[in-house]
Design a protein around this motif. Structure first.
Motif: not given
Length: 419
Positions: A65-76, A223-226
């Motif tokens: 959950x912390x990883x997705x919070x930090x990196x966003x949709x691409x972490x999925x 959030x950032x565009x990425x």
């Protein structure tokens, strides 16, 4: 009643239940096979839920959950890799691992790997494999101890040292008492609890964020565009490498001794198929839930000091104090108790594969329990002297074991014998 009091009462009650399970299971432990594989008699619900709980726990609830919070949709992109690992383990590797281990009375994955190697080489393989498992698992166990300690420090103001030692002591007690039976039954209980809270908290967080439509609108605005892009702003070989690398984390499943042990212990092929359905359903629900939690928190512009504390923070914000205390206590107990499967697999590798438990006839269980205690102490020392994030520690151990044992296990299942 203060929240810290609720958490303490819930923890005490939960730990008494775990120790009670250990006492019950101790009556079923007579041999090494009972201690390490539960007499090869696991039913589908226990096999499936205990597999799921022991493969994820702190890593998915806090680290992922912390990883997705930090990196966003691409972490999925990590999720299909994880799910693929479940399928490969239960559907592809599982039948042969279960069948051969039952036929030849093997107790550990190392015995499966070295089955058709000559005696001298087999001894070398056992030594290397045992040392590899021990080295990686102390990092894995340290990650769980660290997760538990963070919560103890936050909620009770205890020292990190005291928190780690307290959690390790309770876990060690029921592992020593009941071995694999105690570990499997407690992991089943933890799996149920984890699934319930991994649905409840993300559901409330999504409601707070206004639903998926509003959530992604807020992400694009704040959030950032990425962050909300499937490629995370990457392209070309960098994108390919990112997607392949993050999905390949699921391949590490194929080399995890504590997960392979579940397949060796399942009662029959029917139970294996049913256990797969249980484990897969759990994985789908929990990973979607924790992804939703992370994205909802980011949409709400929550800023935890540590992304791995996101779950505790959201529980406190979205639930009444008493209910939040019970949820935090339940998750803390589940996180701490994931250590049990790791301790059992590590002690099996050292005491059984290296032959330590056979040095003194009649004392096999005593020696196995002594080895388990020594490993727990080593992991406590590592936790206190080499701090790191939960995600990093688990990812290191997971990747190293997957790379070391996964290809060999796949080769054996395909009929290629290591030489």
């Amino acid at each position: 009643m203060q929240q810290s009091t609720v958490i303490l009462i819930s923890l005490i009650a939960y730990k008494l239940v775990l120790i009670g399970i250990g006492l019950w299971a101790s009556r079923r432990v007579k041999t090494d096979a009972d201690f390490f594989l539960g007499g090869r008699n696991l039913g589908p619900w226990v096999a499936g839920l205990s597999y799921a709980a022991s493969t994820s726990s702190a890593w998915v609830l806090l680290g992922f959950s912390g990883f997705v919070y930090a990196f966003g949709v691409s972490a999925l992109w990590m999720i299909p890799g994880i799910w693929g690992g479940y399928v490969a383990m239960w559907v592809w590797l599982g039948p042969r691992i279960r069948e051969e281990s039952k036929k030849h009375l093997w107790v550990t994955p190392t015995e499966f790997l070295s089955a058709n190697i000559d005696q001298n080489t087999r001894r070398i393989v056992a030594i290397i494999a045992s040392l590899m498992i021990l080295f990686c698992f102390v990092f894995y166990i340290a990650a769980q101890f660290d997760a538990a300690a963070q919560a103890f420090v936050t909620n009770f103001g205890l020292s990190v040292t005291g928190s780690v030692i307290l959690g390790a002591t309770i876990i060690l007690i029921y592992c020593l008492l009941g071995g694999f039976w105690a570990v499997s039954v407690t992991d089943t209980l933890q799996g149920i609890i984890m699934m319930l809270v991994a649905l409840l908290i993300p559901f409330l967080a999504l409601l707070e964020a206004g639903g998926y439509g509003t959530l992604f609108q807020n992400l694009q605005a704040t959030a950032s565009p990425e962050f909300s892009l499937w490629h995370g702003g990457r392209s070309g070989f960098v994108l390919f490498g990112f997607i392949f690398g993050i999905m390949a984390i699921g391949l590490g499943t194929l080399g995890q001794p504590h997960l392979i042990a579940r397949l060796m212990a399942v009662k029959g092929d029917k139970e294996r198929r049913q256990g797969f359905a249980v484990a897969m359903a759990w994985a789908v629900l929990v990973y979607i839930g924790m992804s939703t939690l992370a994205l909802s928190a980011r949409s709400l512009s929550l800023e935890p000091g540590n992304g791995e504390q996101l779950f505790y923070l959201m529980a406190n914000q979205l639930l009444p104090p008493i209910l939040a205390g019970i949820v935090i206590a339940a998750i803390l107990s589940a996180v701490m108790s994931t250590v049990d499967s790791l301790l059992l697999a590590a002690s099996a590798a050292v005491s059984h594969d290296l032959g330590l438990s056979k040095r003194i006839p009649g004392k096999e269980l005593t020696i196995s329990r002594m080895v388990m205690t020594a490993i727990a102490i080593f992991a406590v020392v590592l936790t206190l002297t080499l701090p790191d994030t939960i995600f990093n520690r688990v990812l290191f151990a997971w990747s190293a074991l997957g790379a070391a044992f996964g290809p060999l296990i796949i080769a054996r299942v395909l009929g290629r014998e290591p030489s």
